[in-house]
Scaffold this motif. Structure first.
Motif, PDB file in Angstrom:
ATOM      1  N   TYR A   1     -59.791 -13.494  -0.664  1.00 22.56           N
ATOM      2  CA  TYR A   1     -59.141 -13.694   0.640  1.00 22.56           C
ATOM      3  C   TYR A   1     -60.252 -13.793   2.354  1.00 22.56           C
TER       4      TYR A   1
ATOM      5  N   GLY B   1     -49.401  -2.826   5.412  1.00 23.30           N
ATOM      6  CA  GLY B   1     -49.810  -4.656   4.578  1.00 23.30           C
ATOM      7  C   GLY B   1     -50.985  -5.352   5.407  1.00 23.30           C
TER       8      GLY B   1
ATOM      9  N   GLU C   1     -52.298  -0.244   3.139  1.00 31.06           N
ATOM     10  CA  GLU C   1     -52.390  -1.215   1.918  1.00 31.06           C
ATOM     11  C   GLU C   1     -52.932  -0.813   1.021  1.00 31.06           C
TER      12      GLU C   1
ATOM     13  N   ALA D   1     -45.696   0.096   2.505  1.00 35.55           N
ATOM     14  CA  ALA D   1     -44.625  -0.139   3.886  1.00 35.55           C
ATOM     15  C   ALA D   1     -43.501   0.767   2.986  1.00 35.55           C
ATOM     16  N   GLU D   2     -42.793   0.423   1.955  1.00 32.12           N
ATOM     17  CA  GLU D   2     -41.334   1.105   1.875  1.00 32.12           C
ATOM     18  C   GLU D   2     -41.543   2.863   1.674  1.00 32.12           C
TER      19      GLU D   2
ATOM     20  N   PHE E   1     -48.845  -8.010   9.677  1.00 33.42           N
ATOM     21  CA  PHE E   1     -48.576  -9.791   9.764  1.00 33.42           C
ATOM     22  C   PHE E   1     -48.617 -10.428   8.157  1.00 33.42           C
TER      23      PHE E   1
ATOM     24  N   THR F   1     -47.406  -9.931   5.940  1.00 30.01           N
ATOM     25  CA  THR F   1     -46.828  -8.770   4.628  1.00 30.01           C
ATOM     26  C   THR F   1     -45.698  -8.988   4.165  1.00 30.01           C
TER      27      THR F   1
HETATM   28  C1  SAM Z   1     -51.821 -11.974   2.751  1.00 25.05           C
HETATM   29  S1  SAM Z   1     -51.580 -10.585   3.325  1.00 25.05           S
HETATM   30  C2  SAM Z   1     -51.926 -10.221   4.897  1.00 25.05           C
HETATM   31  C3  SAM Z   1     -52.631  -9.520   5.316  1.00 25.05           C
HETATM   32  C4  SAM Z   1     -52.296  -9.425   6.301  1.00 25.05           C
HETATM   33  N1  SAM Z   1     -52.169  -8.485   7.594  1.00 25.05           N
HETATM   34  C5  SAM Z   1     -53.499  -9.983   7.249  1.00 25.05           C
HETATM   35  O1  SAM Z   1     -53.170 -10.536   8.580  1.00 25.05           O
HETATM   36  O2  SAM Z   1     -54.644 -10.800   7.098  1.00 25.05           O
HETATM   37  C6  SAM Z   1     -50.178  -9.494   2.030  1.00 25.05           C
HETATM   38  C7  SAM Z   1     -50.968  -8.272   2.031  1.00 25.05           C
HETATM   39  O3  SAM Z   1     -49.595  -7.288   1.821  1.00 25.05           O
HETATM   40  C8  SAM Z   1     -49.987  -6.331   1.244  1.00 25.05           C
HETATM   41  N2  SAM Z   1     -48.911  -5.803   0.678  1.00 25.05           N
HETATM   42  C9  SAM Z   1     -48.029  -5.812  -1.352  1.00 25.05           C
HETATM   43  N3  SAM Z   1     -46.577  -5.764  -1.074  1.00 25.05           N
HETATM   44  C10 SAM Z   1     -47.172  -4.632  -0.138  1.00 25.05           C
HETATM   45  C11 SAM Z   1     -46.077  -3.059   0.502  1.00 25.05           C
HETATM   46  N4  SAM Z   1     -45.254  -3.013  -0.390  1.00 25.05           N
HETATM   47  N5  SAM Z   1     -46.651  -2.540   1.017  1.00 25.05           N
HETATM   48  C12 SAM Z   1     -47.253  -2.374   2.425  1.00 25.05           C
HETATM   49  N6  SAM Z   1     -48.578  -4.503   1.571  1.00 25.05           N
HETATM   50  C13 SAM Z   1     -48.079  -4.658   0.965  1.00 25.05           C
HETATM   51  C14 SAM Z   1     -50.965  -7.039  -0.117  1.00 25.05           C
HETATM   52  O4  SAM Z   1     -51.657  -5.991  -0.861  1.00 25.05           O
HETATM   53  C15 SAM Z   1     -51.804  -7.383   1.222  1.00 25.05           C
HETATM   54  O5  SAM Z   1     -52.631  -7.665   1.463  1.00 25.05           O
END
Ligand code: SAM
Length: 248
Positions: free
Chosen positions: A14, A42, A59, A80-81, A96, A98
């Motif tokens: 990432y 997230g 996370e 998040a839920e 952000f 996510t």
């Molecule tokens: C595109 S990344 C963004 C990470 C960070 N916010 C950034 O800006 O770099 C999306 C993130 O959302 C997380 N994610 C997926 N499902 C989620 C959930 N139900 N609740 C919280 N985070 C979640 C993933 O594990 C991942 O780390």
């Protein structure tokens, strides 16, 4: 594949292309107002976590948590839920790039609203006019993206769930964070495997669609067709591609 598992699979590289874009960060940090305690939901590897405030991260992916710098905010393994915090325990909660990964985005937004007095969410308008047709990559090369949006709440539904107002987020032409739309004026970047590996859309549409889109873009760049179709982008400093902050 639910997204925590998705990021345990695709998340290990990432930070090669994903990092804080300072101009977008400034907009988010301004939206946080004078919040002293901030929950980042997230949170991934910690991009956009505001300096000078008391940040807690959430996370669910172990692979993403493992890449957080030693100096990053403490991180809780949760989704998040179902946020493991008392009502109104933070001044602000932010998320952000996510929410489109959450199994139940509205439940996650309501959780953020429950635990924080202010909510700031970076998301996108996934309607045809707002996003799919506005961005040349989805319009001309990756129609499969439509399948990823089926059953997802619209931007208006997301905003009304928490009574949020919307603020457009423009994408600078040299955006430092390599998210899906970041290279709108640098099309050759999408031919680079490293760039695509930092964008979950490519994993989600699958290898056939990915290879076809890349082949077709490569041909159009070589023939000058892309340049002809997208002439108006060349002099733009920043693009409005339907990215939004929800602020409640
Ligand atoms: C595109 S990344 C963004 C990470 C960070 N916010 C950034 O800006 O770099 C999306 C993130 O959302 C997380 N994610 C997926 N499902 C989620 C959930 N139900 N609740 C919280 N985070 C979640 C993933 O594990 C991942 O780390």
């Amino acid at each position: 594949m639910p997204s925590p598992q998705l990021y345990d699979t695709i998340g290990s590289t990432y930070t090669v292309t994903r990092r804080t874009e300072p101009r977008i960060a400034a907009q988010i940090w301004a939206a946080l107002g004078d919040a002293r305690t901030v929950l980042n939901v997230g949170a991934g590897t910690g991009s956009y976590e505001p300096p000078g405030r008391d940040v807690t991260a959430v996370e669910p992916s172990a692979v993403m948590r493992a890449q957080r710098p030693a100096s990053a905010a403490p991180c809780v393994a949760a989704a998040a839920e179902s946020l493991p915090f008392e009502d109104q325990s933070f001044d602000a909660a932010m998320a952000f790039a996510t929410i489109h990964h959450w199994q139940d985005p509205i439940a996650g937004l309501l959780e953020m609203r429950r635990v924080a007095r202010r909510v700031v969410v970076f998301t996108h308008d996934s309607s045809d006019t707002g996003w799919r047709r506005r961005f040349w990559l989805t319009r001309d090369y990756l129609p499969e993206i439509a399948d990823l949006l089926v059953g997802r709440p619209s931007l208006t539904e997301q905003a009304s769930a928490i009574g949020a107002r919307m603020e457009p987020v423009l994408i600078p032409w040299d955006c430092a964070d390599g998210f899906f739309e970041a290279y709108w004026r640098r099309p050759g970047a999408y031919l680079d495997d490293h760039v695509r590996r930092g964008i979950s859309v490519w994993a989600r549409v699958g290898p056939d669609a990915e290879q076809r889109a890349v082949r077709s873009l490569r041909d159009d760049l070589a023939s000058g067709r892309w340049a002809e179709r997208n002439r108006e982008l060349v002099d733009l400093e920043a693009a409005e591609l339907g990215l939004r902050l929800l602020i409640a």
